[in-house]
Design an enzyme around this catalytic site. Structure first.
Site, PDB file in Angstrom:
ATOM      1  N   HIS A  13       0.739  -1.071   0.013  1.00 14.97           N
ATOM      2  CA  HIS A  13       0.199   0.175  -0.039  1.00 14.97           C
ATOM      3  C   HIS A  13       1.016   1.285   0.012  1.00 14.97           C
ATOM      4  CE1 HIS A  13      -3.826   2.397   1.488  1.00 14.97           C
ATOM      5  NE2 HIS A  13      -3.047   3.455   1.319  1.00 14.97           N
ATOM      6  N   HIS A  15       1.546   5.372  -1.677  1.00  9.06           N
ATOM      7  CA  HIS A  15       1.036   6.502  -2.383  1.00  9.06           C
ATOM      8  C   HIS A  15       2.483   7.252  -3.010  1.00  9.06           C
ATOM      9  CE1 HIS A  15      -2.822   6.677  -0.689  1.00  9.06           C
ATOM     10  NE2 HIS A  15      -2.350   6.443   0.238  1.00  9.06           N
ATOM     11  N   LEU A  16       2.427   7.266  -4.416  1.00  3.27           N
ATOM     12  CA  LEU A  16       3.798   7.772  -4.863  1.00  3.27           C
ATOM     13  C   LEU A  16       3.528   9.101  -5.414  1.00  3.27           C
ATOM     14  CD1 LEU A  16       5.223   4.719  -6.892  1.00  3.27           C
ATOM     15  CD2 LEU A  16       6.179   5.961  -4.926  1.00  3.27           C
ATOM     16  N   ARG A  17       2.169   9.623  -5.532  1.00  3.60           N
ATOM     17  CA  ARG A  17       1.739  10.953  -6.335  1.00  3.60           C
ATOM     18  C   ARG A  17       2.260  10.986  -7.872  1.00  3.60           C
ATOM     19  NH1 ARG A  17      -1.402  10.858  -1.836  1.00  3.60           N
ATOM     20  NH2 ARG A  17      -0.311  11.749  -0.052  1.00  3.60           N
ATOM     21  N   ASN A  41      -5.219   7.644  -5.796  1.00  4.38           N
ATOM     22  CA  ASN A  41      -5.954   8.563  -5.512  1.00  4.38           C
ATOM     23  C   ASN A  41      -5.184   9.951  -5.948  1.00  4.38           C
ATOM     24  OD1 ASN A  41      -4.099   8.289  -3.553  1.00  4.38           O
ATOM     25  ND2 ASN A  41      -5.301   9.140  -1.980  1.00  4.38           N
ATOM     26  N   LYS A  99      -9.414  -0.178  -5.960  1.00 11.49           N
ATOM     27  CA  LYS A  99      -9.300   0.248  -4.626  1.00 11.49           C
ATOM     28  C   LYS A  99     -10.657   1.074  -4.282  1.00 11.49           C
ATOM     29  CE  LYS A  99      -7.761   2.695  -0.794  1.00 11.49           C
ATOM     30  NZ  LYS A  99      -6.741   2.591  -0.251  1.00 11.49           N
ATOM     31  N   HIS A 136     -10.441   1.024   1.991  1.00 13.63           N
ATOM     32  CA  HIS A 136     -10.089   1.896   2.955  1.00 13.63           C
ATOM     33  C   HIS A 136     -11.417   1.942   3.816  1.00 13.63           C
ATOM     34  CE1 HIS A 136      -8.795   5.734   4.540  1.00 13.63           C
ATOM     35  NE2 HIS A 136      -9.806   5.943   5.279  1.00 13.63           N
ATOM     36  N   HIS A 174      -4.673  -0.870   6.139  1.00  9.69           N
ATOM     37  CA  HIS A 174      -4.279   0.047   7.232  1.00  9.69           C
ATOM     38  C   HIS A 174      -5.161  -0.232   8.430  1.00  9.69           C
ATOM     39  CE1 HIS A 174      -6.934   2.498   5.093  1.00  9.69           C
ATOM     40  NE2 HIS A 174      -6.214   2.874   4.285  1.00  9.69           N
ATOM     41  N   ASP A 247       1.465   2.569   3.630  1.00 13.74           N
ATOM     42  CA  ASP A 247       0.420   4.016   3.456  1.00 13.74           C
ATOM     43  C   ASP A 247       1.403   5.040   3.388  1.00 13.74           C
ATOM     44  OD1 ASP A 247      -1.690   5.361   2.836  1.00 13.74           O
ATOM     45  OD2 ASP A 247      -2.755   4.978   4.989  1.00 13.74           O
ATOM     46  N   HIS A 251       3.215  14.526   1.845  1.00 15.16           N
ATOM     47  CA  HIS A 251       2.613  15.794   1.516  1.00 15.16           C
ATOM     48  C   HIS A 251       3.606  16.792   1.832  1.00 15.16           C
ATOM     49  CE1 HIS A 251      -1.716  14.678   1.418  1.00 15.16           C
ATOM     50  NE2 HIS A 251      -1.642  13.789   2.320  1.00 15.16           N
TER      51      HIS A 251
HETATM   52  O1  DOR Z   1      -3.103   9.443   5.812  1.00 14.74           O
HETATM   53  C1  DOR Z   1      -3.608   9.109   4.647  1.00 14.74           C
HETATM   54  N1  DOR Z   1      -3.150   9.518   3.647  1.00 14.74           N
HETATM   55  N2  DOR Z   1      -4.387   8.165   4.513  1.00 14.74           N
HETATM   56  C2  DOR Z   1      -5.069   7.786   3.346  1.00 14.74           C
HETATM   57  O2  DOR Z   1      -6.027   7.081   3.227  1.00 14.74           O
HETATM   58  C3  DOR Z   1      -4.619   8.579   2.019  1.00 14.74           C
HETATM   59  C4  DOR Z   1      -3.347   9.243   2.474  1.00 14.74           C
HETATM   60  C5  DOR Z   1      -2.993  10.280   1.085  1.00 14.74           C
HETATM   61  O3  DOR Z   1      -3.371  10.034   0.206  1.00 14.74           O
HETATM   62  O4  DOR Z   1      -2.396  11.329   1.502  1.00 14.74           O
HETATM   63 ZN    ZN Z   2      -3.372   5.316   1.602  1.00 16.71          ZN
END
Ligand code: DOR
Ligand code: ZN
Length: 345
Positions: A13, A15-17, A41, A99, A136, A174, A247, A251
């Site tokens: 799981h 997130h690479l953006r 996402n 997802k 989720h 998660h 996860d 940011h």
């Molecule tokens: O803390 C989180 N950040 N939980 C999520 O479900 C999404 C993720 C995000 O994409 O920033």
């Molecule tokens: Zn996530």
């Protein structure tokens, strides 16, 4: 000197953006992990197989030279998702899972599912072809306390869905509560759960005691200590239904340190060190490989990685940067609040 050799781990799981952020974080994953389930996402989200194919290529384009890393793509489930498109993506091998974000549950989830009946054609097809659904697991009902969202989701959404579609293979992502752990442990099958690095380390005090600490805020939000202990027990138990999904969710600092900060904790860079610490504390270093490298591939029907990594326990603490610099801006690295002695050699 103590060392630990294990199959190269995977991150189930991540997130690479996109764009400059993607380029800035990818190396922290590809350095240690061979594969990762890539969250969809983005803005706009990765909804179709064509979106996933293009995103996968953007990831491979910025992979550091010499790193071997396989992005396992996911599609973002919407009320209009096409069962045929999903099936084509799965059969072609390009897409590993779909997802489910309940609409409004987290970052960029407004296009997620509100009315589950509308997503049923896609879910029914997935159950038929054996394609996993990554969930989720939080309700978004305003009346439900944020600390209860996972438990209420299990009771009111997940369990009814699994009863309706017993063949659907569900990864509960998660997991943050003992309710989630119990639900997985007592299920008859077709259910597994990922656990993040940070939920094994922090409880909700980290966010709120002595001042508000935005870099410990994520979703699902960290719960009370008894839940953290249940997660540690599950992760270190060797039970094949639990495995690593970091996860890791970068940011830039200005979006965390503000009046309405984003949810997400960045752990890709020091996850393996944190995990070795946790497993050592639990007297379970011999089960780290199951959690990080074996249980995930088994669940997804893949072979474990052939390569190994070796971790070394240093007498002096290992230094990780407080922040990484990305082309999108600085990203604060997860601080476990204890010295880390293990590192990947
Ligand atoms: O803390 C989180 N950040 N939980 C999520 O479900 C999404 C993720 C995000 O994409 O920033
Ligand atoms: Zn996530």
């Amino acid at each position: 000197m103590q060392t630990l050799t294990l199959r190269r781990p995977d991150d189930w799981h991540l997130h690479l953006r996109d764009g400059a952020m993607l380029a800035g974080v990818i190396g922290d994953s590809s350095r240690h992990f061979a594969r990762a389930i890539i969250m969809p996402n983005l803005v706009p989200p990765v909804v179709t197989v064509a979106n996933a194919r293009a995103y996968r290529q953007r990831i491979l384009d910025v992979l550091p030279a010499g790193d071997r890393f396989e992005p396992l793509m996911t599609l973002y489930l919407t009320e209009g998702s096409s069962p045929d498109d999903i099936e084509e993506g799965f059969r072609s091998g390009l897409v590993t899972a779909v997802k489910l974000y309940p609409a409004g549950a987290t970052t960029n989830s407004h296009g997620g599912v509100r009315d589950f009946d509308k997503a049923m054609p896609a879910l029914e097809r997935m159950a038929k072809i054996g394609m996993p659904l990554c969930v989720h697991g939080e309700v978004t009902t305003p009346e439900v306390d944020i600390f209860d969202r996972e438990a209420v989701f299990i009771e009111t959404v997940l369990d009814p869905l699994r009863q309706r579609l017993p063949d659907l293979k569900v990864t509960m992502e998660h997991v943050t509560t003992s309710d989630g752990v119990d639900y997985i442990q007592t299920s008859a099958g077709n259910l597994a759960g990922t656990i993040t690095t940070h939920h094994l380390v922090i409880n909700r005090n980290a966010i709120l005691v002595g001042g508000i600490r935005p870099h410990y805020y994520c979703l699902p939000v960290a719960k009370r200590e008894s839940h953290r202990l249940a997660l540690r027990k599950a992760a270190t138990s060797g039970d094949p239904r639990f495995f690593l999904g970091t996860d890791s969710a970068p940011h830039v600092d200005p979006l965390k340190e503000c009046g309405c900060g984003c949810a997400g904790i960045y752990t890709s860079i020091n996850t393996m060190s944190c995990l070795a610490h946790v497993f050592e504390q639990e007297g379970a270093l011999d089960r780290l490989e199951a959690f990080a490298s074996l249980n995930g591939p088994a669940w997804y029907g893949l072979a474990p990685n052939e390569e190994t990594i070796t971790m070394v326990r240093r007498d002096r603490p290992v230094a990780f940067p407080e922040k990484i610099e990305t082309g999108a801006g600085p990203v604060t690295v997860f601080d476990p609040m204890f010295p880390l002695h293990w590192e990947v050699a």
